[in-house]
Scaffold this motif. Sequence first.
Motif, PDB file in Angstrom:
ATOM      1  N   PHE A  18      -5.889   6.220 -11.523  1.00 52.08           N
ATOM      2  CA  PHE A  18      -4.784   5.343 -11.131  1.00 52.08           C
ATOM      3  C   PHE A  18      -3.497   5.646 -11.896  1.00 52.08           C
ATOM      4  O   PHE A  18      -2.394   5.363 -11.407  1.00 52.08           O
ATOM      5  CB  PHE A  18      -5.172   3.880 -11.352  1.00 52.08           C
ATOM      6  CG  PHE A  18      -5.332   3.497 -12.798  1.00 52.08           C
ATOM      7  CD1 PHE A  18      -4.272   2.984 -13.518  1.00 52.08           C
ATOM      8  CD2 PHE A  18      -6.552   3.663 -13.448  1.00 52.08           C
ATOM      9  CE1 PHE A  18      -4.413   2.638 -14.861  1.00 52.08           C
ATOM     10  CE2 PHE A  18      -6.706   3.314 -14.781  1.00 52.08           C
ATOM     11  CZ  PHE A  18      -5.630   2.801 -15.487  1.00 52.08           C
ATOM     12  N   GLU A  51       0.836  -1.207   0.000  1.00 54.06           N
ATOM     13  CA  GLU A  51       0.000   0.000   0.000  1.00 54.06           C
ATOM     14  C   GLU A  51       0.867   1.252   0.000  1.00 54.06           C
ATOM     15  O   GLU A  51       0.528   2.255  -0.642  1.00 54.06           O
ATOM     16  CB  GLU A  51      -0.921  -0.024   1.216  1.00 54.06           C
ATOM     17  CG  GLU A  51      -1.970   1.055   1.226  1.00 54.06           C
ATOM     18  CD  GLU A  51      -2.922   0.938   2.389  1.00 54.06           C
ATOM     19  OE1 GLU A  51      -2.817   1.736   3.339  1.00 54.06           O
ATOM     20  OE2 GLU A  51      -3.772   0.016   2.363  1.00 54.06           O
ATOM     21  N   ARG A  83     -10.345   8.539  -6.874  1.00 54.75           N
ATOM     22  CA  ARG A  83      -8.919   8.204  -6.785  1.00 54.75           C
ATOM     23  C   ARG A  83      -8.598   6.970  -7.636  1.00 54.75           C
ATOM     24  O   ARG A  83      -7.586   6.930  -8.314  1.00 54.75           O
ATOM     25  CB  ARG A  83      -8.543   7.957  -5.324  1.00 54.75           C
ATOM     26  CG  ARG A  83      -7.064   7.661  -5.119  1.00 54.75           C
ATOM     27  CD  ARG A  83      -6.769   7.288  -3.672  1.00 54.75           C
ATOM     28  NE  ARG A  83      -5.386   6.881  -3.532  1.00 54.75           N
ATOM     29  CZ  ARG A  83      -4.403   7.679  -3.141  1.00 54.75           C
ATOM     30  NH1 ARG A  83      -4.657   8.931  -2.829  1.00 54.75           N
ATOM     31  NH2 ARG A  83      -3.165   7.225  -3.044  1.00 54.75           N
ATOM     32  N   GLY A  84      -9.466   5.977  -7.577  1.00 53.90           N
ATOM     33  CA  GLY A  84      -9.243   4.774  -8.365  1.00 53.90           C
ATOM     34  C   GLY A  84      -9.280   5.038  -9.857  1.00 53.90           C
ATOM     35  O   GLY A  84      -8.514   4.445 -10.628  1.00 53.90           O
ATOM     36  N   ASN A 110       2.177   1.765  -3.566  1.00 54.95           N
ATOM     37  CA  ASN A 110       1.127   2.243  -4.467  1.00 54.95           C
ATOM     38  C   ASN A 110       0.721   3.684  -4.175  1.00 54.95           C
ATOM     39  O   ASN A 110       0.336   4.427  -5.079  1.00 54.95           O
ATOM     40  CB  ASN A 110      -0.104   1.342  -4.357  1.00 54.95           C
ATOM     41  CG  ASN A 110       0.049   0.031  -5.103  1.00 54.95           C
ATOM     42  OD1 ASN A 110       0.920  -0.107  -5.971  1.00 54.95           O
ATOM     43  ND2 ASN A 110      -0.766  -0.947  -4.774  1.00 54.95           N
ATOM     44  N   SER A 111       0.799   4.099  -2.907  1.00 54.41           N
ATOM     45  CA  SER A 111       0.373   5.446  -2.534  1.00 54.41           C
ATOM     46  C   SER A 111       1.394   6.513  -2.890  1.00 54.41           C
ATOM     47  O   SER A 111       1.026   7.627  -3.266  1.00 54.41           O
ATOM     48  CB  SER A 111       0.083   5.512  -1.026  1.00 54.41           C
ATOM     49  OG  SER A 111      -0.985   4.670  -0.681  1.00 54.41           O
ATOM     50  N   GLN A 134     -12.880   7.643  -2.955  1.00 55.64           N
ATOM     51  CA  GLN A 134     -12.076   6.482  -3.346  1.00 55.64           C
ATOM     52  C   GLN A 134     -12.313   6.116  -4.807  1.00 55.64           C
ATOM     53  O   GLN A 134     -11.384   5.700  -5.513  1.00 55.64           O
ATOM     54  CB  GLN A 134     -12.406   5.288  -2.447  1.00 55.64           C
ATOM     55  CG  GLN A 134     -11.920   5.422  -1.015  1.00 55.64           C
ATOM     56  CD  GLN A 134     -10.403   5.327  -0.891  1.00 55.64           C
ATOM     57  OE1 GLN A 134      -9.700   5.042  -1.841  1.00 55.64           O
ATOM     58  NE2 GLN A 134      -9.908   5.548   0.312  1.00 55.64           N
ATOM     59  N   GLN A 186      -7.572  13.736  -6.632  1.00 56.81           N
ATOM     60  CA  GLN A 186      -8.245  13.501  -5.349  1.00 56.81           C
ATOM     61  C   GLN A 186      -8.656  14.828  -4.717  1.00 56.81           C
ATOM     62  O   GLN A 186      -9.779  14.957  -4.209  1.00 56.81           O
ATOM     63  CB  GLN A 186      -7.318  12.748  -4.400  1.00 56.81           C
ATOM     64  CG  GLN A 186      -7.874  12.599  -2.992  1.00 56.81           C
ATOM     65  CD  GLN A 186      -6.954  11.829  -2.070  1.00 56.81           C
ATOM     66  OE1 GLN A 186      -6.777  10.632  -2.218  1.00 56.81           O
ATOM     67  NE2 GLN A 186      -6.357  12.512  -1.108  1.00 56.81           N
ATOM     68  N   ALA A 238       1.414   3.131 -11.011  1.00 56.40           N
ATOM     69  CA  ALA A 238       0.081   2.883 -11.572  1.00 56.40           C
ATOM     70  C   ALA A 238      -0.776   1.992 -10.681  1.00 56.40           C
ATOM     71  O   ALA A 238      -1.596   1.204 -11.160  1.00 56.40           O
ATOM     72  CB  ALA A 238       0.193   2.270 -12.975  1.00 56.40           C
ATOM     73  N   GLN A 239      -0.601   2.115  -9.359  1.00 53.79           N
ATOM     74  CA  GLN A 239      -1.403   1.376  -8.382  1.00 53.79           C
ATOM     75  C   GLN A 239      -1.274  -0.142  -8.500  1.00 53.79           C
ATOM     76  O   GLN A 239      -2.131  -0.882  -8.025  1.00 53.79           O
ATOM     77  CB  GLN A 239      -2.886   1.768  -8.512  1.00 53.79           C
ATOM     78  CG  GLN A 239      -3.185   3.202  -8.156  1.00 53.79           C
ATOM     79  CD  GLN A 239      -2.925   3.505  -6.683  1.00 53.79           C
ATOM     80  OE1 GLN A 239      -3.404   2.817  -5.808  1.00 53.79           O
ATOM     81  NE2 GLN A 239      -2.143   4.536  -6.419  1.00 53.79           N
ATOM     82  N   ALA A 241      -2.901   9.851  -7.392  1.00 54.35           N
ATOM     83  CA  ALA A 241      -4.045  10.659  -7.837  1.00 54.35           C
ATOM     84  C   ALA A 241      -3.872  12.114  -7.434  1.00 54.35           C
ATOM     85  O   ALA A 241      -4.823  12.809  -7.073  1.00 54.35           O
ATOM     86  CB  ALA A 241      -5.358  10.102  -7.289  1.00 54.35           C
TER      87      ALA A 241
END
Length: 331
Positions: A261, A79, A257-258, A82-83, A254, A270, A88-89, A266
Amino acid sequence: MKRTAAIMLLTGLALFTAVLAWQGLPAIGRALSAAGWGLAVVSAWHLVPLIFDSHAWRILYRRPRPGVVRIVWARWIGESINSLLPVAQIGGDIAKARLLIKHGLGAAETGATVVVDITLAAVSQMLFGVLGLVLLLILIDQPDLAWGVAAGIAAMLALLGLFYRLQRGGLFAGLAGMVKRIGGGREWLDFVGGAQALDAAILAIYAHPGCVLRALFWRLIGWFAGVGEVWLGLYFLGHPVGLADAVMLEALGQAIRGAAFAIPGALGVQEGGFVVLASLIGLGADTGLALSLVKRVRELTLGIPGLMAWQWAEGRLVGRARSPAPSIRHP
């Protein structure tokens, strides 16, 4: 790919800077200062959905399952990647699978649990997002939006159904050739035992629908637990809201944000999303932006140590690989 990631990062930074400049840095600083020690509470609360999500992932393993602490550790690192990194998540999911495999877990099974967990995350997020959309329609009383919402839900269902069907039909064996060409001739799927082994392990997980449904349930619980982050954030910012407002903001925040990606973290997207959502329910654009920045503080608070833990773990793996094998002395 590196050029694309750099372009997306610069785009995100530009959007982020523009939103901050639009609202004014002094006002934002005052809002965050008002939150004070509440920022630490929000950061600590995020451990709750992290544990629920880890439990959902762990369920997908065969018995005897990996230890809870090991799974939570790997998810925290994934996590964090990815953050905070331009991956690219998805890079964090690859990294956490690699760490667990290098620590002795089955390669194909671990890769399969990650793929199925990503699928369940998308399904549960869609369900959570649908609830957010319904609440938004109720809160702002604009039924004309219902047709657009219904069309969006139908499109998401179709895409998720296609992805599930491809997994059941040997998705990774079909992609292996393309992955090999993109990777300059290297088999990037080797670390999970090869494409065919990965496809077989995915099918083995789906052969136990009870476990899959339980994992989906805990994924949903994780999304709902994340609502506490929004509720606490707004409480400490001095703008407490009801449960329905908090659920709507978290669910659609969320989802926004998704959808972004491709942009690292984001960034900007966001912030803009929370500005719009907060304005729709009368909180004000400055409050929406402050809420987004509270989430950014949480990402940094937990994410930077996560990246440090990742580098430490990778360093140990490299050191172990370079260590000479013990010599055997013959009498």
